[in-house]
Design a protein around this motif. Sequence first.
Motif, mmCIF file in Angstrom:
data_model
loop_
_atom_site.group_PDB
_atom_site.id
_atom_site.type_symbol
_atom_site.label_atom_id
_atom_site.label_comp_id
_atom_site.label_asym_id
_atom_site.label_seq_id
_atom_site.Cartn_x
_atom_site.Cartn_y
_atom_site.Cartn_z
ATOM 1 N N PRO A 132 0.805 -1.225 0.000
ATOM 2 C CA PRO A 132 0.000 0.000 0.000
ATOM 3 C C PRO A 132 0.841 1.281 0.000
ATOM 4 O O PRO A 132 0.373 2.337 -0.395
ATOM 5 N N GLU A 133 2.090 1.196 0.423
ATOM 6 C CA GLU A 133 2.964 2.368 0.464
ATOM 7 C C GLU A 133 3.706 2.576 -0.856
ATOM 8 O O GLU A 133 4.318 3.607 -1.068
ATOM 9 N N GLU A 134 3.640 1.593 -1.748
ATOM 10 C CA GLU A 134 4.352 1.684 -3.024
ATOM 11 C C GLU A 134 3.564 2.548 -4.006
ATOM 12 O O GLU A 134 2.360 2.403 -4.158
ATOM 13 N N GLU A 135 4.267 3.452 -4.677
ATOM 14 C CA GLU A 135 3.626 4.296 -5.680
ATOM 15 C C GLU A 135 3.657 3.579 -7.021
ATOM 16 O O GLU A 135 4.698 3.095 -7.457
ATOM 17 N N LEU A 136 2.500 3.470 -7.647
ATOM 18 C CA LEU A 136 2.397 2.807 -8.940
ATOM 19 C C LEU A 136 2.096 3.835 -10.011
ATOM 20 O O LEU A 136 1.353 4.775 -9.793
ATOM 21 N N SER A 137 2.667 3.626 -11.174
ATOM 22 C CA SER A 137 2.395 4.486 -12.314
ATOM 23 C C SER A 137 1.694 3.643 -13.368
ATOM 24 O O SER A 137 2.208 2.605 -13.780
ATOM 25 N N LEU A 138 0.502 4.067 -13.771
ATOM 26 C CA LEU A 138 -0.276 3.331 -14.761
ATOM 27 C C LEU A 138 -0.456 4.181 -16.008
ATOM 28 O O LEU A 138 -0.640 5.388 -15.926
ATOM 29 N N THR A 139 -0.455 3.542 -17.155
ATOM 30 C CA THR A 139 -0.699 4.214 -18.422
ATOM 31 C C THR A 139 -1.812 3.470 -19.140
ATOM 32 O O THR A 139 -1.770 2.249 -19.247
ATOM 33 N N PHE A 140 -2.822 4.202 -19.592
ATOM 34 C CA PHE A 140 -3.925 3.616 -20.334
ATOM 35 C C PHE A 140 -3.948 4.229 -21.725
ATOM 36 O O PHE A 140 -3.830 5.440 -21.870
ATOM 37 N N ALA A 141 -4.108 3.405 -22.716
ATOM 38 C CA ALA A 141 -4.249 3.888 -24.086
ATOM 39 C C ALA A 141 -5.646 3.529 -24.558
ATOM 40 O O ALA A 141 -6.061 2.373 -24.476
ATOM 41 N N LEU A 142 -6.375 4.517 -25.015
ATOM 42 C CA LEU A 142 -7.744 4.307 -25.463
ATOM 43 C C LEU A 142 -7.911 4.809 -26.883
ATOM 44 O O LEU A 142 -7.392 5.861 -27.250
ATOM 45 N N LYS A 143 -8.641 4.065 -27.678
ATOM 46 C CA LYS A 143 -8.977 4.520 -29.012
ATOM 47 C C LYS A 143 -10.045 5.602 -28.861
ATOM 48 O O LYS A 143 -11.059 5.397 -28.209
ATOM 49 N N GLN A 144 -9.791 6.754 -29.450
ATOM 50 C CA GLN A 144 -10.759 7.835 -29.340
ATOM 51 C C GLN A 144 -11.910 7.600 -30.296
ATOM 52 O O GLN A 144 -11.717 7.359 -31.479
#
Length: 82
Positions: free
Chosen positions: A43-55
Motif C-alpha cells: 500500500p505504500e508503493e507508488e504505482l504508475s499506470l498508463t492507459f491507451a484508449l482509441k478515441q
Amino acid sequence: IGPRACLLGLLALLVAGQCSYSPEPDQQLTLPPGWVSLGRADPEEELSLTFALKQQNVDRLSELVQAVSDPDSPRYGACRDR
C-alpha cells in the motif's frame, strides 16, 4: 474544449468518487496466458499506470462533460449517461 480536456474532465469526475465501479459477484480475475500474479502491491508503493484508449465519440464525450460540469445544466453532477 478539446478531446484531451474532455477526457481529463471525465476522469476527474471518476477519481473524485462521484462514480464507482463494482464488479459483478460472479466475475473472476483471470490472467492472460503467461502472466503470473505476484499478489497485492504494498500500500505504500507508488504505482504508475498508463492507459491507451482509441478515441471515438469525442463529440459526444465533450457534450457529456459539458453537461455534467455546468451548474445550470439539469445533468450537473450526474455520472451516468441516461
